[in-house]
Design a protein around this motif. Structure first.
Motif, PDB file in Angstrom:
ATOM      1  N   ARG A  13       5.428 -13.470 -17.325  1.00  0.00           N
ATOM      2  CA  ARG A  13       6.379 -13.554 -16.212  1.00  0.00           C
ATOM      3  C   ARG A  13       6.562 -15.020 -15.834  1.00  0.00           C
ATOM      4  N   LEU A  16       9.679 -16.925 -10.147  1.00  0.00           N
ATOM      5  CA  LEU A  16      10.904 -16.407  -9.547  1.00  0.00           C
ATOM      6  C   LEU A  16      11.850 -17.580  -9.304  1.00  0.00           C
ATOM      7  N   GLU A  59      12.448  -9.188  -7.252  1.00  0.00           N
ATOM      8  CA  GLU A  59      11.376  -9.323  -6.261  1.00  0.00           C
ATOM      9  C   GLU A  59      10.296  -8.268  -6.469  1.00  0.00           C
ATOM     10  N   LEU A  60      10.696  -7.039  -6.777  1.00  0.00           N
ATOM     11  CA  LEU A  60       9.732  -5.961  -7.032  1.00  0.00           C
ATOM     12  C   LEU A  60       8.885  -6.264  -8.264  1.00  0.00           C
ATOM     13  N   ASN A  62       8.286  -9.106  -9.571  1.00  0.00           N
ATOM     14  CA  ASN A  62       7.468 -10.288  -9.329  1.00  0.00           C
ATOM     15  C   ASN A  62       6.146  -9.919  -8.641  1.00  0.00           C
ATOM     16  N   ARG A  63       6.138  -8.811  -7.912  1.00  0.00           N
ATOM     17  CA  ARG A  63       4.923  -8.347  -7.216  1.00  0.00           C
ATOM     18  C   ARG A  63       4.074  -7.411  -8.071  1.00  0.00           C
ATOM     19  N   MET A  64       4.627  -6.879  -9.158  1.00  0.00           N
ATOM     20  CA  MET A  64       3.880  -5.937  -9.998  1.00  0.00           C
ATOM     21  C   MET A  64       2.803  -6.635 -10.798  1.00  0.00           C
ATOM     22  N   ASP A  65       1.702  -5.928 -11.023  1.00  0.00           N
ATOM     23  CA  ASP A  65       0.627  -6.461 -11.847  1.00  0.00           C
ATOM     24  C   ASP A  65       1.043  -6.461 -13.319  1.00  0.00           C
TER      25      ASP A  65
END
Length: 96
Positions: A13, A16, A59-60, A62-65
């Motif tokens: 990843r 952002l 955004e979602l 970016n927060r996922m493991d």
């Protein structure tokens, strides 16, 4: 029609970023592994695929493991450099 449904996990990843229009954008590399039937033969499929998500989806994700499996829906497009294929993620289902 250009629609992709895939189970995958994030293996890379980028940070952002924001488009010139101010939308959040996230560049990813996804891994997929499955077994399919082709010509009456079972076949193992393993692949890595570059992907991008925009807006709330960016955004979602970016927060996922990383490494956490999920199902996604999207479409295929050309990357900015015009070489290869880029999966544009439009929805996420069944985050495990």
């Amino acid at each position: 029609m250009n629609r992709v449904e895939l189970s995958a996990q994030i293996i890379e990843r980028k940070a952002l970023r924001y488009t010139p229009a101010g939308l959040p954008a996230l560049d990813l590399v996804l891994a997929h592994e499955s077994e399919v039937t082709e010509a009456q033969q079972s076949r193992q499929v393993k692949l890595e695929l570059r992907a991008v998500a925009l807006g709330p989806m960016a955004e979602l994700l970016n927060r996922m493991d990383a490494g956490k499996p999920f199902r996604l829906t999207g479409f295929l497009g050309a990357p900015r450099n015009g070489r290869g294929v880029l999966l544009h993620i439009t929805d996420i289902h069944d985050i495990v």
